[in-house]
Scaffold this motif. Sequence first.
Motif, PDB file in Angstrom:
ATOM      1  N   ARG A 347       0.856  -1.186   0.000  1.00  0.00           N
ATOM      2  CA  ARG A 347       0.000   0.000   0.000  1.00  0.00           C
ATOM      3  C   ARG A 347       0.897   1.243   0.000  1.00  0.00           C
ATOM      4  O   ARG A 347       2.101   1.168   0.264  1.00  0.00           O
ATOM      5  N   THR A 348       0.278   2.403  -0.254  1.00  0.00           N
ATOM      6  CA  THR A 348       1.062   3.631  -0.419  1.00  0.00           C
ATOM      7  C   THR A 348       1.987   3.921   0.766  1.00  0.00           C
ATOM      8  O   THR A 348       3.150   4.283   0.551  1.00  0.00           O
ATOM      9  N   LEU A 351       5.063   1.913   0.304  1.00  0.00           N
ATOM     10  CA  LEU A 351       5.913   2.328  -0.821  1.00  0.00           C
ATOM     11  C   LEU A 351       6.819   3.477  -0.400  1.00  0.00           C
ATOM     12  O   LEU A 351       8.021   3.473  -0.656  1.00  0.00           O
ATOM     13  N   TYR A 406       0.022   9.234   4.793  1.00  0.00           N
ATOM     14  CA  TYR A 406      -0.859   8.204   4.223  1.00  0.00           C
ATOM     15  C   TYR A 406      -1.280   7.201   5.295  1.00  0.00           C
ATOM     16  O   TYR A 406      -2.388   6.683   5.288  1.00  0.00           O
ATOM     17  N   GLU A 419      -5.995   5.302  -3.047  1.00  0.00           N
ATOM     18  CA  GLU A 419      -4.838   4.448  -3.282  1.00  0.00           C
ATOM     19  C   GLU A 419      -4.252   4.636  -4.683  1.00  0.00           C
ATOM     20  O   GLU A 419      -3.036   4.676  -4.856  1.00  0.00           O
ATOM     21  N   ARG A 420      -5.143   4.824  -5.689  1.00  0.00           N
ATOM     22  CA  ARG A 420      -4.614   4.980  -7.064  1.00  0.00           C
ATOM     23  C   ARG A 420      -3.892   6.307  -7.206  1.00  0.00           C
ATOM     24  O   ARG A 420      -2.802   6.375  -7.773  1.00  0.00           O
ATOM     25  N   GLY A 422      -2.554   7.809  -4.819  1.00  0.00           N
ATOM     26  CA  GLY A 422      -1.375   7.639  -3.980  1.00  0.00           C
ATOM     27  C   GLY A 422      -0.231   6.989  -4.753  1.00  0.00           C
ATOM     28  O   GLY A 422       0.922   7.406  -4.655  1.00  0.00           O
ATOM     29  N   ARG A 423      -0.557   5.956  -5.548  1.00  0.00           N
ATOM     30  CA  ARG A 423       0.492   5.305  -6.343  1.00  0.00           C
ATOM     31  C   ARG A 423       1.048   6.249  -7.404  1.00  0.00           C
ATOM     32  O   ARG A 423       2.257   6.288  -7.643  1.00  0.00           O
ATOM     33  N   HIS A 425       1.076   9.487  -7.159  1.00  0.00           N
ATOM     34  CA  HIS A 425       1.889  10.431  -6.389  1.00  0.00           C
ATOM     35  C   HIS A 425       3.254   9.827  -6.104  1.00  0.00           C
ATOM     36  O   HIS A 425       4.292  10.464  -6.296  1.00  0.00           O
ATOM     37  N   PHE A 426       3.252   8.569  -5.687  1.00  0.00           N
ATOM     38  CA  PHE A 426       4.533   7.937  -5.358  1.00  0.00           C
ATOM     39  C   PHE A 426       5.444   7.878  -6.580  1.00  0.00           C
ATOM     40  O   PHE A 426       6.624   8.228  -6.510  1.00  0.00           O
ATOM     41  N   ASN A 485      -5.239  14.772  -3.818  1.00  0.00           N
ATOM     42  CA  ASN A 485      -5.701  13.545  -3.159  1.00  0.00           C
ATOM     43  C   ASN A 485      -6.250  13.866  -1.771  1.00  0.00           C
ATOM     44  O   ASN A 485      -7.318  13.384  -1.378  1.00  0.00           O
TER      45      ASN A 485
END
Lengths: 622, 193
Positions: A347-348, A351, A406, A419-420, A422-423, A425-426, A485
Amino acid sequence: MASSAVALPRVYEERGLLSWLTTVDHKRIGILYILGAGFFALIGGLEALFIRTQLAVPNNQVLVGEAYNQVLTMHGTTMVFLVVMPVLAGLGNYVVPLMIGARDMAYPRLNAFGVWMFLLGGLFLNLSFLLGGAPDAGWFGYAPLTAKTFSKGTGIDFWILGLQLLGISSITSSINFVSTILLLRAPGLTLNRLPLFAWTTLVTAFLILFAMPSISAALFLLFLDRHLGTHFFNPAAGGDPLLWQHLFWFFGHPEVYIMILPAMGIVSEVLPVFSRKPLFGYTAVAYSSVAIGFIGFTVWAHHMFAVGLPDVVNAFFSAASMLVAVPTAIKVFNWIATIWGGAVRYRTPFLFAAAFVALFVIGGLSGLFLAAVPVDWQVTDTYFVVAHFHYTLFGGSMFAIVAGIYYWFPKITGRFLDERLGRLHFALQFIGFNLTFFPMHFLGLMGMPRRIYTYAPGLGWESLNLLATIGAFILALGFVVFFANIARSLVAGERAPDDPWDGHTLEWLTSSPPPPYNFARIPVVHSRRPAWDRKYTGNPHARPVAEIAGENDRQEGEDAPEKPIHLPAPSIWPLVIAAGLTVFALGLVTHWLFIPIGILLFAVGLARWATQPLFPEAASHS
Amino acid sequence: MASHHPVASAEIAVDSRKLGVWVFLASEVIFFASLIVSYLVLHNRVTSGPTAHEALTLTIPTINTMILLTSSVAMVLALAHLRDGNRRASIAWLLTTAWLGICFLILKAVEYSQHLHEGLTPSVNVFGSAYYTVTGFHAAHVAVGVIWILSVALGLRRRLSPQNDVLVETVGLYWHFVDLVWVAIFMVVYLLR
């Protein structure tokens, strides 16, 4: 939890602007810290984009000379004092009392004072842009450049007094953290069971308490030099510019551990939860934090290798600096061992925390290079140094902070961050960060000095600089996604349960968001993972058995009748005192008429604070 | 007033306000250490104007040392009397402490005016800069202490009781600390001149 027997306390009004201005609730104060830091992050981030835009191509004219120096100085000062430190103080304020099963911080009103002092001090510092120009001598303010002779404007005075105000904020919040963590732990929560984020916050509080007074004294001396004609840093009259560097870096180096240790604490919370394992080597991780704190006070002169200290002094500080690698590496190996063999959920928060470990190792390794005196002589004041400290402070602190946001956002708001997004963003932040700062290692080795506002073509620096600038804009885009987000999830995010990540620590035992009194009953702690004790039985060394633990786990003490809960009463006086100090500082720089107004606000606020009872209900009972 | 905060953890049992003052004073140690180190580094680098040896005399600072040490005894007695349930005696000793602090400040002002008369100013040379800064910050701490003691002895006197002695104990901790700093300054600045 069996809460029917507990008389719930009177809850103070929670709506409207006034309730925020007078709040003494550690959770709302934490939110104010985080929002304030977010606001200043926008300013500091824009300043970074201006810097990178100017440096994108040779002989650029976007931001030149003194304007560049102002933006450079304010970028550094803002990111250190107005973003990383307060956001960590904010997360600490929100989370630590919950983690240790306390109802609030030890001094709720002092806590409110701390956040107002931070917000007003930050505004005061940035006011300099509008009132005659921002400080322009770098975040380290080396004397004698900061002397009146060379910096005539009020920018340096705003910087001196702004940092003093922010220092007061840091000192008060640190006193509060020490008392809270030492005195207000739940029954059974020994120091040996203290969650790592609380551990690192405690060590950091001590670092602030022992480091901040050094810069505070130095800033006073500089102010006297500028306005009373003293000669502390004036070499012509026997003063010593190196005295400034010693006093500044005696603060400045512990300061980098002040910014990294709580971040390490966050990572030590996130990695075990998302690996579904206990933290590997808890004791070693906790004590290595203390070790880093101690050694952190013995390394400051490695910022001064190029000023001509005796070789034996350089050798001592070089060795001490390399010694920091030992406790740091202990942590890194323990984090890796924590993930190893775990049932990892990508999960974010995980990560960002995992990226922290990788990026921080890069920053640590370039730090080892810089600790070697000959290497330092070669690359000092080049972009290699810029690359190094951004890997530790952005790749390190900032990645961990984002992981923490997060991770705890569902607790704070009752909703998940998407979550999407967040990914996305990551991905943007990870790629943008490395694109921005990795080329700077090469630029530094190729001799590009830091702090310059432009460079000539044909030195071989063009393509790497352009790459860094592109990276900076990708990084900025990542933060746009992050803020979007947050805004979207606050309104329409997926509802989060009380314990969304299957957490280990006490904050997951109360509701999301928690009630003003945190816990109807203070939980009793029997292990390092008290939340798991409630959820699982079985051999603690084996995989947890998903079976609700029986009543046997809720033991002695917990069924005893609790004393009635009293919440501290809201108070406006912390804000009035902070405003008084800020107005006083404004009077010192601008018009003297502000000085008596500031003193009056301060005195009235202090007198009313001292006579207002903290728990009026309890006072009327007795 | 109910107890400030229940001590939830059995390991460390101390009033949170007392611990807070201790922690704050630990931080103040570094502040004064920074100033004193600056003084030690700079005070011998005089290029013109009076040096420490020429400008400083021992009479007033010695009397001032006596005054501050005596004031610490008065502060101890104030706390002891409060614990014995004798609030009026406690307040009298607090006022004595504050009065001794004021005497210290008056004598310090006399000493400063003598210095200024003899041409020692903060801007005359590095010794002047460092001397006025170290002793000035200490004097400011004494002034804050006097105000703090007076507000406890006069403004909050009705709250003082053997059960609630922490108001006196905390200001006492601060006062003894300011005393100790003076002893350090007396040795470093005056005796080592």
